[in-house]
Enzyme design. Sequence first.
Site, mmCIF file in Angstrom:
data_model
loop_
_atom_site.group_PDB
_atom_site.id
_atom_site.type_symbol
_atom_site.label_atom_id
_atom_site.label_comp_id
_atom_site.label_asym_id
_atom_site.label_seq_id
_atom_site.Cartn_x
_atom_site.Cartn_y
_atom_site.Cartn_z
ATOM 1 N N GLU A 162 -6.865 1.306 2.163
ATOM 2 C CA GLU A 162 -7.236 0.733 0.872
ATOM 3 C C GLU A 162 -5.977 0.345 0.095
ATOM 4 O O GLU A 162 -5.062 1.130 -0.017
ATOM 5 C CB GLU A 162 -8.072 1.751 0.082
ATOM 6 C CG GLU A 162 -8.596 1.230 -1.214
ATOM 7 C CD GLU A 162 -9.237 -0.145 -1.055
ATOM 8 O OE1 GLU A 162 -10.206 -0.267 -0.302
ATOM 9 O OE2 GLU A 162 -8.742 -1.111 -1.675
ATOM 10 N N LYS A 222 -0.205 0.075 6.036
ATOM 11 C CA LYS A 222 -0.469 0.688 4.727
ATOM 12 C C LYS A 222 0.780 1.419 4.218
ATOM 13 O O LYS A 222 1.185 1.238 3.065
ATOM 14 C CB LYS A 222 -1.657 1.653 4.846
ATOM 15 C CG LYS A 222 -1.948 2.444 3.601
ATOM 16 C CD LYS A 222 -2.349 1.570 2.436
ATOM 17 C CE LYS A 222 -2.186 2.309 1.129
ATOM 18 N NZ LYS A 222 -2.473 1.494 -0.033
ATOM 19 N N CYS A 278 0.403 7.909 -4.647
ATOM 20 C CA CYS A 278 0.661 7.286 -3.341
ATOM 21 C C CYS A 278 2.121 7.072 -2.990
ATOM 22 O O CYS A 278 2.551 7.442 -1.900
ATOM 23 C CB CYS A 278 -0.074 5.958 -3.272
ATOM 24 S SG CYS A 278 -1.857 6.171 -3.290
HETATM 25 P P1 NAD Z 1 -8.729 12.229 -4.556
HETATM 26 O O1 NAD Z 1 -8.047 13.531 -4.515
HETATM 27 O O2 NAD Z 1 -9.009 11.569 -5.856
HETATM 28 O O3 NAD Z 1 -10.142 12.360 -3.802
HETATM 29 C C1 NAD Z 1 -10.325 12.983 -2.581
HETATM 30 C C2 NAD Z 1 -11.636 13.757 -2.619
HETATM 31 O O4 NAD Z 1 -11.936 14.254 -1.301
HETATM 32 C C3 NAD Z 1 -11.625 14.987 -3.530
HETATM 33 O O5 NAD Z 1 -12.629 14.852 -4.524
HETATM 34 C C4 NAD Z 1 -11.903 16.157 -2.576
HETATM 35 O O6 NAD Z 1 -12.714 17.170 -3.152
HETATM 36 C C5 NAD Z 1 -12.626 15.477 -1.452
HETATM 37 N N1 NAD Z 1 -12.585 16.233 -0.180
HETATM 38 C C6 NAD Z 1 -11.514 16.770 0.434
HETATM 39 N N2 NAD Z 1 -11.880 17.349 1.591
HETATM 40 C C7 NAD Z 1 -13.213 17.180 1.705
HETATM 41 C C8 NAD Z 1 -14.171 17.543 2.704
HETATM 42 N N3 NAD Z 1 -13.807 18.189 3.804
HETATM 43 N N4 NAD Z 1 -15.459 17.198 2.502
HETATM 44 C C9 NAD Z 1 -15.838 16.535 1.381
HETATM 45 N N5 NAD Z 1 -14.970 16.149 0.421
HETATM 46 C C10 NAD Z 1 -13.671 16.460 0.577
HETATM 47 O O7 NAD Z 1 -7.882 11.245 -3.616
HETATM 48 P P2 NAD Z 1 -7.792 9.653 -3.695
HETATM 49 O O8 NAD Z 1 -6.809 9.244 -4.735
HETATM 50 O O9 NAD Z 1 -9.171 9.098 -3.735
HETATM 51 O O10 NAD Z 1 -7.115 9.345 -2.298
HETATM 52 C C11 NAD Z 1 -7.837 9.461 -1.093
HETATM 53 C C12 NAD Z 1 -7.030 8.816 0.019
HETATM 54 O O11 NAD Z 1 -6.850 7.424 -0.264
HETATM 55 C C13 NAD Z 1 -5.620 9.364 0.185
HETATM 56 O O12 NAD Z 1 -5.292 9.349 1.560
HETATM 57 C C14 NAD Z 1 -4.756 8.370 -0.553
HETATM 58 O O13 NAD Z 1 -3.449 8.309 -0.050
HETATM 59 C C15 NAD Z 1 -5.471 7.068 -0.279
HETATM 60 N N6 NAD Z 1 -5.263 6.023 -1.292
HETATM 61 C C16 NAD Z 1 -5.280 6.326 -2.619
HETATM 62 C C17 NAD Z 1 -5.128 5.312 -3.558
HETATM 63 C C18 NAD Z 1 -5.136 5.616 -5.030
HETATM 64 O O14 NAD Z 1 -4.821 4.716 -5.795
HETATM 65 N N7 NAD Z 1 -5.471 6.804 -5.462
HETATM 66 C C19 NAD Z 1 -5.001 3.990 -3.145
HETATM 67 C C20 NAD Z 1 -5.015 3.716 -1.784
HETATM 68 C C21 NAD Z 1 -5.154 4.747 -0.864
HETATM 69 C C1 UDX Z 2 -0.131 1.780 -5.430
HETATM 70 C C2 UDX Z 2 -0.196 0.410 -4.727
HETATM 71 O O1 UDX Z 2 0.124 -0.623 -5.666
HETATM 72 C C3 UDX Z 2 -1.576 0.170 -4.138
HETATM 73 O O2 UDX Z 2 -1.590 -1.037 -3.408
HETATM 74 C C4 UDX Z 2 -1.916 1.338 -3.230
HETATM 75 O O3 UDX Z 2 -3.210 1.172 -2.697
HETATM 76 C C5 UDX Z 2 -1.819 2.659 -3.956
HETATM 77 O O4 UDX Z 2 -0.503 2.798 -4.526
HETATM 78 P P1 UDX Z 2 -0.940 2.705 -7.779
HETATM 79 O O5 UDX Z 2 -0.034 3.832 -7.484
HETATM 80 O O6 UDX Z 2 -2.328 2.989 -8.185
HETATM 81 O O7 UDX Z 2 -1.034 1.714 -6.517
HETATM 82 O O8 UDX Z 2 -0.306 1.806 -8.958
HETATM 83 P P2 UDX Z 2 0.899 0.759 -9.008
HETATM 84 O O9 UDX Z 2 0.487 -0.360 -9.869
HETATM 85 O O10 UDX Z 2 1.396 0.418 -7.681
HETATM 86 O O11 UDX Z 2 2.022 1.565 -9.784
HETATM 87 C C6 UDX Z 2 2.692 2.673 -9.221
HETATM 88 C C7 UDX Z 2 3.777 3.142 -10.149
HETATM 89 O O12 UDX Z 2 4.851 2.212 -10.193
HETATM 90 C C8 UDX Z 2 3.316 3.317 -11.594
HETATM 91 O O13 UDX Z 2 3.892 4.470 -12.147
HETATM 92 C C9 UDX Z 2 3.845 2.089 -12.273
HETATM 93 O O14 UDX Z 2 4.067 2.271 -13.634
HETATM 94 C C10 UDX Z 2 5.152 1.858 -11.527
HETATM 95 N N1 UDX Z 2 5.620 0.469 -11.562
HETATM 96 C C11 UDX Z 2 4.882 -0.510 -10.964
HETATM 97 C C12 UDX Z 2 6.819 0.167 -12.191
HETATM 98 O O15 UDX Z 2 7.480 1.051 -12.722
HETATM 99 N N2 UDX Z 2 7.241 -1.129 -12.194
HETATM 100 C C13 UDX Z 2 6.540 -2.134 -11.614
HETATM 101 O O16 UDX Z 2 7.000 -3.280 -11.659
HETATM 102 C C14 UDX Z 2 5.318 -1.811 -10.975
#
Ligand code: NAD
Ligand code: UDX
Length: 464
Positions: A162, A222, A278
């Site tokens: 994602e 990713k 991330c």
């Molecule tokens: P999060 O912590 O917000 O959510 C994860 C959820 O999974 C939690 O609510 C947890 O309780 C649940 N969980 C864990 N183990 C479980 C199990 N065995 N059964 C059921 N539920 C379970 O995490 P997130 O930010 O949504 O990230 C999830 C993944 O996506 C990570 O690998 C992260 O690196 C990736 N990712 C995150 C972002 C972002 O912006 N947060 C963007 C891209 C990718």
């Molecule tokens: C990032 C990636 O952008 C996204 O594609 C991936 O799926 C998850 O990780 P996110 O961490 O949610 O997303 O936000 P992002 O907009 O990337 O910002 C990350 C951090 O960098 C923030 O603290 C932001 O303030 C900082 N940032 C971003 C800067 O300081 N300067 C910039 O120009 C851009």
Amino acid sequence: MTIKNICCIGAGYVGGPTMAVIAQKCPEINVTVVDINEKRIAAWNDKDVENIPIYEPGLSKVVAEARDRNLFFSTDVDSAIYKADMIFISVNTPTKTYGIGKGMAADLKYIELCARQIARVSKDDKIVVEKSTLPVRTAEALKNILENTGNGVNFQILSNPEFLAEGTAVEDLLDPDRVLIGGDIDTKNGKEAVEALVDIYAHWVAKERILTTNVWSSELSKLTANAFLAQRVSSINAMSELCEKTGADVNEVAKAVGMDSRIGSKFLKSSVGFGGSCFQKDILNLVYIAKSFGLEEVADYWEQVITMNDHQKKRFAANIVKTLFNTVSGKKIAILGWAFKKDTNDTRESAAIYVSDYLLNEQADIVVYDPKVKEEQIYADLDYLNSRAEEENRRRVTVVNDVYKACDEAHAVAVLTEWDEFKELDWQKIYDHMLKPAFLFDGRRLLQKSAIEDIGFQFYAIGN
Ligand code: NAD
Ligand code: UDX
């Protein structure tokens, strides 16, 4: 292969919004998002859709449209797995805090638990989709668990990382630059599984934007994308320090450099340091993978991105202390913004946590205002660092829900999140109620220097 039932394990920042959009765009598919966190699921099911656990602009509207129609949130993980044709794994993959790879490798225990549960419960063939960000070749381990502990059921494993960013998640999901799907494209079953997932996204994403690759390229892309993005932020932040020494202005430099179409203008905004769940985690994971293949130079190269980011946070905090006559002991410092960026209530790895911790070590009194982050989260973030007793965090840190109150009688104000509302504040009023000289530190280049200095503030903006 037509998908009728989807299960998503993990109702977090990725699972919740992603599945809400799939459900909105594919009304004929039933989507059930499951989680072991009962509180989180209850919040997703809250009658008042404004109380869903994740704040993202536009998300409550999407949830309101699809929830209880074809979008369901539940803690009954087994039933959802059993019924599903396609299962997304969207659980957290934090940095390991113990054992081999501590502080670097991704902790895959939650992923493995999901795989074992899927293997145990499944009675018919399923497509398992890695939505979580995972080290390259994790699909191999998943396959091994699924095939050796299942009931003779066939599993196809896809990687579908994602790319959404928080704060713009709904926008990013509705109009993605690309959707990436990695699968076993050399086999008939693998190809069919990839096609089934392509068909889902094709409900609203143009086919040219849906890329299909082999699984390993998808997994590694990713990590690479996040590493490149974070590297740009560290690159411009490195320049911000040089700007401060030379009289150059980092915004002007970023503009001049970014207008080169080969470089591009995005992600060149200098800041107090990147945060979020991330960037740091994924780069550390990349460094660990490189090291595990003996690629020391590759590992060192990427590790510098983190080193620079840590330096940026630290030097911002150190500059506050230095500017306030080398001591902040007993001084009130207002922290404006706790989220790691605007338009999210997520605080994971937020620069505000580390800047505040540094100032607390210097015995400052901190008052925090953030429009979306709850008091309990702010204390939890500080407690997690284990820098001092929890009682001391509560004694030295006050959380308020009125920004003017936060700045009242403060020695200094530090802007750490770029919330739009901070631009519109009555800075004259804030100045009038602060101790003099009134110091203002802008970690986001949010404020107009001339206007702020005209009021009388002693102003410091990153990279200027
Ligand atoms: P999060 O912590 O917000 O959510 C994860 C959820 O999974 C939690 O609510 C947890 O309780 C649940 N969980 C864990 N183990 C479980 C199990 N065995 N059964 C059921 N539920 C379970 O995490 P997130 O930010 O949504 O990230 C999830 C993944 O996506 C990570 O690998 C992260 O690196 C990736 N990712 C995150 C972002 C972002 O912006 N947060 C963007 C891209 C990718
Ligand atoms: C990032 C990636 O952008 C996204 O594609 C991936 O799926 C998850 O990780 P996110 O961490 O949610 O997303 O936000 P992002 O907009 O990337 O910002 C990350 C951090 O960098 C923030 O603290 C932001 O303030 C900082 N940032 C971003 C800067 O300081 N300067 C910039 O120009 C851009």
